[in-house]
Design an enzyme around this catalytic site. Structure first.
Site, PDB file in Angstrom:
ATOM      1  N   ASN A  71       0.854  -1.178   0.000  1.00  0.00           N
ATOM      2  CA  ASN A  71       0.000   0.000   0.000  1.00  0.00           C
ATOM      3  C   ASN A  71       0.897   1.237   0.000  1.00  0.00           C
ATOM      4  OD1 ASN A  71      -1.912   1.996   0.375  1.00  0.00           O
ATOM      5  ND2 ASN A  71      -2.351   1.465   2.508  1.00  0.00           N
ATOM      6  N   TRP A  72       1.003   1.876  -1.160  1.00  0.00           N
ATOM      7  CA  TRP A  72       1.889   3.029  -1.300  1.00  0.00           C
ATOM      8  C   TRP A  72       1.291   4.297  -0.687  1.00  0.00           C
ATOM      9  CZ3 TRP A  72       4.046   2.798  -7.034  1.00  0.00           C
ATOM     10  CH2 TRP A  72       4.711   1.564  -7.209  1.00  0.00           C
ATOM     11  N   LYS A  73       0.026   4.250  -0.324  1.00  0.00           N
ATOM     12  CA  LYS A  73      -0.673   5.407   0.246  1.00  0.00           C
ATOM     13  C   LYS A  73      -0.529   6.611  -0.708  1.00  0.00           C
ATOM     14  CE  LYS A  73      -0.302   3.439   4.819  1.00  0.00           C
ATOM     15  NZ  LYS A  73      -0.169   3.671   6.269  1.00  0.00           N
TER      16      LYS A  73
ATOM     17  N   HIS B 100      -9.553   0.880   4.921  1.00  0.00           N
ATOM     18  CA  HIS B 100      -8.304   1.121   5.637  1.00  0.00           C
ATOM     19  C   HIS B 100      -8.560   2.095   6.792  1.00  0.00           C
ATOM     20  CE1 HIS B 100      -4.173   2.477   6.427  1.00  0.00           C
ATOM     21  NE2 HIS B 100      -3.776   1.362   5.810  1.00  0.00           N
TER      22      HIS B 100
ATOM     23  N   GLY C 241       2.866   3.146  11.881  1.00  0.00           N
ATOM     24  CA  GLY C 241       3.618   4.389  11.857  1.00  0.00           C
ATOM     25  C   GLY C 241       4.018   4.907  13.230  1.00  0.00           C
TER      26      GLY C 241
ATOM     27  N   GLY D 191       2.957  -1.260   4.348  1.00  0.00           N
ATOM     28  CA  GLY D 191       2.927   0.187   4.184  1.00  0.00           C
ATOM     29  C   GLY D 191       4.290   0.729   3.812  1.00  0.00           C
TER      30      GLY D 191
ATOM     31  N   GLU E 149      -5.158  -4.766  10.734  1.00  0.00           N
ATOM     32  CA  GLU E 149      -4.210  -3.681  10.957  1.00  0.00           C
ATOM     33  C   GLU E 149      -4.442  -3.083  12.348  1.00  0.00           C
ATOM     34  OE1 GLU E 149      -4.636  -0.325   8.418  1.00  0.00           O
ATOM     35  OE2 GLU E 149      -6.809  -0.330   8.505  1.00  0.00           O
TER      36      GLU E 149
END
Length: 259
Positions: A10-12, A99, A177, A238, A171
């Site tokens: 997931n490159w966001k 998400h 993060g 991520g 998640e």
């Protein structure tokens, strides 16, 4: 029942179209035959989907392209949204749904997530359905109930055939993060509960074949611990998905757990 490992990046909101070509090309260049043991998906921003698909298609890499979001209607007056037919037309075969960032920053509810999941399943489009708890919920000892309620809401109205298009990504929001990571034991407890909930909803066979991913800061240093869990079948990646070496190493690790 054996389940093929899945590693999805997931490159966001990262990478311009030009940058997405460089990153996807770097990953594609590392492709090897043992990657065929793993389903690999790259989920760039919507604006990058065609560029990434073109790179992977030209290289004949067995890597799929996924979107990060969709609308449940096929068309209409929904400014800024992207429909499933549009995603299909640019080469996407997967879509992340629900998400935590969509839920927290953009107010997506369980009802909205369910609309998207049902629309994807009805379109024979693979959905990666995200569920997970906050630190407050975990500290209150309510993580299992909270996450399983999200699973029930997301899959409501689906039958066993439609559920085949769904993958669940757990998640833990408190581990994204933050530098914190759930232990494999914590992740396995939730993954097992998710699978039991899916069995209640659509049957034991569908639950046994549905993949459950870990999506809380998986990286090469901790991937083995999660991949060794009997109910975890891969990762929704991520930050590590933006680094060629790290992402490719995760695919290599996952291939070692394929039957």
């Amino acid at each position: 029942m054996s389940r093929k490992p899945l590693i999805a990046g997931n490159w966001k909101m990262n990478k311009t179209p030009a940058e997405s070509v460089v990153l996807s090309q770097g990953i594609s260049n590392r492709y090897s035959r043992k990657w065929n043991k793993v389903d690999v998906v790259l989920c760039p921003p919507t604006i990058d989907l065609r560029s990434v698909f073109t790179v992977l298609d030209f290289d004949k890499s067995n890597i799929d392209v996924g979107a990060q979001n969709c609308h449940w209607e096929p068309s209409g007056a929904f400014t800024g949204e992207t429909s499933i037919p549009m995603l299909k037309d640019v080469g996407a075969a997967w879509c992340i749904v629900g998400h935590s960032e969509r839920r927290d920053y953009f107010g997506e509810t369980d009802s909205i997530v369910n609309k998207k999941v049902r629309a994807l399943a009805e379109s024979s489009f693979n959905a990666i359905v995200c569920v997970g708890e906050s630190l407050a919920v975990r500290d209150a000892g309510d993580a299992v109930r909270f996450v399983c309620d999200q699973v029930r809401a997301a899959l409501a109205g689906l039958d066993a055939r439609e559920a085949e298009y769904c993958t669940i990504a757990y998640e833990p929001i408190w581990a994204i993060g933050t530098g914190r990571t759930a232990t494999p034991e914590q992740a396995e407890e939730i993954a097992a509960a998710i699978r039991a909930t899916v069995a209640d909803l659509v049957g034991e066979q569908a639950a046994a074949s549905m993949r459950v991913l870990y999506g809380g800061s998986m990286k090469p240093e901790n991937a083995d611990g999660f991949m060794a869990c009997s109910n975890i079948d891969g990762g929704l990646i991520g930050g590590a998905s933006l680094k060629v070496e790290d992402f490719c190493e995760l695919v290599e690790i996952a291939s070692g757990y394929a039957e």
